[in-house]
Design an enzyme around this catalytic site. Structure first.
Site, mmCIF file in Angstrom:
data_model
loop_
_atom_site.group_PDB
_atom_site.id
_atom_site.type_symbol
_atom_site.label_atom_id
_atom_site.label_comp_id
_atom_site.label_asym_id
_atom_site.label_seq_id
_atom_site.Cartn_x
_atom_site.Cartn_y
_atom_site.Cartn_z
ATOM 1 N N GLU A 1 -18.687 -28.062 13.705
ATOM 2 C CA GLU A 1 -17.849 -27.939 12.867
ATOM 3 C C GLU A 1 -17.534 -28.912 11.889
ATOM 4 O O GLU A 1 -16.651 -30.109 12.628
ATOM 5 C CB GLU A 1 -17.117 -26.816 12.958
ATOM 6 C CG GLU A 1 -16.533 -26.117 11.429
ATOM 7 C CD GLU A 1 -15.306 -25.256 11.275
ATOM 8 O OE1 GLU A 1 -14.826 -24.855 12.495
ATOM 9 O OE2 GLU A 1 -15.144 -24.362 10.445
ATOM 10 N N CYS B 1 -14.991 -21.671 10.124
ATOM 11 C CA CYS B 1 -14.851 -20.882 8.821
ATOM 12 C C CYS B 1 -16.083 -21.397 8.258
ATOM 13 O O CYS B 1 -16.501 -20.796 7.062
ATOM 14 C CB CYS B 1 -13.435 -20.845 8.413
ATOM 15 S SG CYS B 1 -12.550 -19.709 10.416
ATOM 16 N N ASN C 1 -19.119 -14.564 12.151
ATOM 17 C CA ASN C 1 -17.917 -15.767 12.565
ATOM 18 C C ASN C 1 -16.479 -15.090 12.766
ATOM 19 O O ASN C 1 -15.899 -14.761 11.648
ATOM 20 C CB ASN C 1 -18.178 -17.328 11.899
ATOM 21 C CG ASN C 1 -16.871 -17.735 12.735
ATOM 22 O OD1 ASN C 1 -16.440 -18.091 13.585
ATOM 23 N ND2 ASN C 1 -15.125 -18.399 11.611
ATOM 24 N N GLU C 2 -15.720 -14.464 13.327
ATOM 25 C CA GLU C 2 -14.383 -13.654 13.362
ATOM 26 C C GLU C 2 -13.899 -12.830 12.689
ATOM 27 O O GLU C 2 -13.020 -12.878 11.917
ATOM 28 C CB GLU C 2 -13.960 -15.570 13.430
ATOM 29 C CG GLU C 2 -12.980 -16.192 13.988
ATOM 30 C CD GLU C 2 -12.058 -17.001 14.653
ATOM 31 O OE1 GLU C 2 -10.919 -17.509 13.612
ATOM 32 O OE2 GLU C 2 -11.734 -18.099 15.266
HETATM 33 O O1 AHR Z 1 -12.366 -24.042 15.195
HETATM 34 C C1 AHR Z 1 -11.394 -24.139 14.051
HETATM 35 C C2 AHR Z 1 -11.604 -23.064 13.347
HETATM 36 O O2 AHR Z 1 -11.320 -21.732 14.453
HETATM 37 C C3 AHR Z 1 -13.003 -22.229 12.808
HETATM 38 O O3 AHR Z 1 -13.504 -22.920 12.193
HETATM 39 C C4 AHR Z 1 -12.275 -20.687 12.956
HETATM 40 O O4 AHR Z 1 -13.613 -19.455 14.184
HETATM 41 C C5 AHR Z 1 -11.260 -20.716 14.336
HETATM 42 O O5 AHR Z 1 -9.983 -19.676 13.699
#
Ligand code: AHR
Length: 807
Positions: A33, A240, A364-365
């Site tokens: 990321e 994120c 994602n989440e």
């Molecule tokens: O890995 C850091 C963050 O942790 C990521 O962006 C998110 O998916 C998680 O909350």
């Protein structure tokens, strides 16, 4: 079994003749990321910062189109540097620099602009650098440009090149500079000879020595460190970053695969800019280069629920069909023939052959709301109908338990989602307590991708807990299909999440202990899990329940707060708090039985009273009021040793939530769902905690906010797995001994007379490193015979040397 009543010898039996259980061929991969400057200024090897003049306040309030640039008027040259959006290079790239020279000065180099790079520009003697830029001569005779790599103070030139002649329309100019000196902090300069006005955009400086020599590619040493992990897959672009802060910030793949001027740049929710120079094309290319499968994650049609003010928002209904088509188009872009619509875009970028996409993450989440469900279902249904060959990975919220996790699993089952993505940022103890959680999972149900996990620190305790958890994944590799530690990269002075797997600056790369654990696992994977029986394994001593408990009062980050009526059980705190001690921040008694705590610099301020009360059952109460705009209060109790306690944070996370957490070895993890109540400035709050062993109730102004039974399982402190690698016939046994004792084990493999290649990482709990070499690296040797001693705090991989004699 404790050390005293345990047999002198532990026996590890591996049934090498069993057919075993087939395990995922893609178990261990990496999560990438753009966080902590992982992409721009990191893996993406571009040396010029803000090369397209697209930085702005959306990235960071103080940023603008000329951030990282400065105007130059040397040796009598005169001119100006401004920014324009008139006649842009490309609508996706609206800003460009306008360089006007009115006097060329004694050297004739004219006015110019100079870039500071990402914390400087690191160059090396003997290396060649590609220079490229887009330019047009708007007015006058300044039709030649001079590019220099030079020292920070401008006194020494390390290399020079000329570009031009320029014309009246935008054109790309490219050349190279052979660099004559090594300097970790150089600068890059472009000046216009002659007088007149030149428009400039996409001003770029790249080392030719990128990973695999790809022009405009990746930083070789960082990419190599990732490649050395031999990941089976690479997940990107987040995290994120994938779903974005608000709908406009969603990561939309089509804007990241075309020519650079056409790429859709935008703010990075981690507080900087995404140039998209590292886009889907480069991610896929990198995967191919290192033999990893691409695992892109597209938004599920909703943005991140942490978006300020709006929370989770879904794409409007009328935009959803176009969005579904965009997701389907990704499969065509990745896998379609070069003469298909999107396959042709891939081919035009230089890759006519398909990339071979197999996995696609959707979401994602995300909070499992109706907004999410409707949009996910549309995307999932369309993928199933049009591309049944693609394995879709769904999401089950941010945590490995709780409301979204339960709803996410239920939804995934109802919709036959093949794999779900679960995230666990937890303490080392949690990982050891949860090594058995996969054993009882439904083998038929959705399978698992543990897409983000990490145990709180870059120390031996965390690294070994991760080793044990990966052993558990491997034992269950039939249903745990994929796993990736997170985050992967963090740059010095830009760390936004801790811990990370690899730390770096412009000239160094530092793999951590956690990295070595990942690598030992991934290079020693197998395809079949073999039955293992361990007898006489050490066990963890039970956690103390009674005894004396400590308590703690704290003011959250940047908070000034007053505490009064502090009572532990029936005893009030001493009027001067003389028996309490400062853990962090500053404090002063108010002279009336209360105390003022002041925290600054993002840290909290805390006062601790050790041995405060007889456990396991008591109440702890306090009145508290914050007096500035900071966060809120942090109340600690049931502290059995420094770094081990319960913690109630009232008004944490930018004063948005209250949360009850357990802190193990200094790493906090949630015990309850966050409750969204901020703390008002100037108002007194009555905070009371009732502790009854593992049952904790937290009251604010008499209202029950959290009620939790902290159910814990025994940690697996000595974890073992065994696999067969059918390609070589090797049997590979992995052992994590997280105890302070050496463990002597007799190894019984069904096939006998084995010799082993042994790899051992010994990492005591508190040895740690980030921007420095790891305090321990794996040691290699050979083992003959069937007795092996596993050192205290060690992770060992034993690989048979005899080869192909499997049944
Ligand atoms: O890995 C850091 C963050 O942790 C990521 O962006 C998110 O998916 C998680 O909350």
């Amino acid at each position: 079994m404790t050390a005293s009543d345990r047999p002198a010898e532990t026996v590890i039996e591996v049934d090498t003749s069993a057919p075993g259980t087939a395990i995922s061929p893609d178990l261990f991969g990496v999560f990438f990321e753009d966080l902590s400057h992982a992409a721009d200024g990191g893996l993406y090897a571009e040396l010029v910062q803000n090369r397209s003049f697209e930085y702005g306040p959306a990235d960071r309030p103080e940023w603008h189109a000329l951030t990282a640039w400065e105007p130059l008027e040397r040796d009598g040259a005169a001119g100006s540097l401004t920014v324009s959006t008139i006649v842009p290079l490309h609508p996706a790239n609206p800003h460009h620099a306008v360089l006007t020279t009115t006097a060329t000065g004694t050297t004739g180099l004219g006015a110019g602009l100079r870039n500071e790079g990402f914390d400087g520009i690191a160059v090396r003697a003997g290396e060649t650098y590609d220079v490229s830029l887009y330019a047009r001569l708007a007015d006058g005779s300044a039709d030649r440009l001079v590019a220099l790599i030079e020292s920070r103070d401008g006194s020494r030139v390390y290399g020079r090149a000329e570009l031009g002649p320029l014309t009246g329309t935008w054109e790309r100019y490219a050349t190279e500079i052979a660099c004559e000196e090594t300097d970790p902090d150089a600068r890059f300069t472009v000046t216009a000879t002659g007088t007149g006005t030149v428009h400039l955009d996409l001003v770029s400086l790249f080392p030719q020595a990128t990973f695999r020599g790809r022009p405009g590619g990746l930083r070789a040493d960082l990419a190599q460190a990732i490649a050395d992990l031999k990941p089976k897959f690479v997940r990107f672009p987040g995290g994120c970053v994938a779903h974005g802060l608000g709908l406009a910030n969603m990561y939309r793949w089509p804007g990241t695969v075309g020519p650079l001027p056409a790429r859709r740049q935008m703010f990075n929710l981690w507080g900087y800019h995404q140039s998209m120079g590292l886009g889907y094309f480069e991610y896929f290319q990198f995967c191919e280069d290192i033999g990893a499968k691409p695992l892109p994650v597209v938004p599920a049609g909703v943005c991140c629920q942490n978006t300020h003010v709006t929370g989770q928002v879904g794409l409007p209904d009328e935009e959803m069909q176009a969005y579904v088509d965009e997701v389907l188009a990704l499969v065509e872009w990745a896998n379609g023939p070069a003469d298909s619509h999107w396959g042709a875009v891939r081919a035009a970028a230089g890759h006519p052959e398909p990339f071979g996409l197999e996995y696609l993450g959707v979401g994602n989440e995300d909070v499992i709301s109706d907004t999410f469900r409707e949009r996910f279902a549309r995307i999932h249904d369309a993928l199933r109908d049009h591309h049944p060959e693609i394995t879709v990975i769904g999401t089950v919220g941010p945590f490995p338990a709780g409301e979204d996790w339960e709803k996410g699993w239920a939804f995934a089952r109802e919709n036959d989602v093949p794999i779900v993505d679960e995230h666990s940022y937890k303490s080392p103890r949690w990982f050891l307590e949860n090594t058995r959680r996969f054993d009882t999972m439904d083998r038929e149900g959705p399978h698992l991708y543990i897409g983000e996990y990490g145990s709180g620190r870059n120390n031996g305790r965390s690294a070994l807990a991760e080793a044990a958890y990966m052993i558990a994944m491997e034992r269950n590799g039939d249903i745990v299909r994929l796993a990736s530690y997170a985050p992967l990269l963090a740059k010095r002075d830009h760390v936004q999440w801790s811990p990370d797997l690899i730390y770096f600056d412009n000239t160094h790369v530092w793999p951590t202990l956690n990295y070595h654990v990942q690598r030992m696992h991934s290079v020693n994977s197998g395809d079949t899990a073999l039955p293992v029986t361990v007898t006489g394994a050490p066990e963890a001593p039970p956690l103390p329940e009674g005894g004396r408990h400590g308590v703690r009062i704290g003011a959250g980050a940047d908070t000034s707060a007053e505490f009064t009526d502090v009572r532990v059980g029936s005893s009030p705190a001493t009027p001067d708090f003389a028996d309490w001690h400062r853990e962090s921040g500053s404090w002063e008694p108010d002279g009336e039985g209360g105390v003022r705590l002041t925290a600054s610099g993002g840290e909290e301020s805390a006062l601790v009273l050790a041995d405060a009360v007889d456990g396991p059952s008591y109440t702890f109460s306090v009145r508290a009021r914050k007096t500035n705009d900071g966060e809120g209060f942090v109340i600690g109790f049931a502290a059995t040793s420094p770094g081990n306690r319960y913690q109630w944070t009232v008004g944490g996370w930018q004063n948005r939530f209250t949360r009850l957490q357990r802190v193990d070895d200094g790493v906090a993890q949630d015990l309850t769902e966050p409750v969204g109540v901020p703390v008002e400035t100037g108002r007194w709050y009555d905070l009371r905690v009732e502790v009854e062993g593992r049952r904790v109730r937290c009251y604010r102004d008499g209202l029950l906010i959290h009620d939790c039974e902290d159910v814990r399982s025994a940690p697996e402190v000595f974890a073992v797995s065994a696999v067969r690698d059918s390609a070589t016939g090797d049997v590979i046994v992995k052992i994590a001994n997280t105890t302070p004792e050496p463990v002597t084990s007799r190894l019984r493999l069904t096939r006998t007379g084995e010799r082993f290649h042994r790899t051992t990482l010994t990492a005591p709990p508190d040895v740690t490193s980030r921007f420095e070499p790891a305090p321990a690296t794996p040691a290699e040797d050979q083992l003959s015979g069937d007795v092996c001693e596993f050192p205290p705090y060690s992770f060992t991989v034993l690989r048979t040397l005899t080869g192909n004699d499997q049944p």
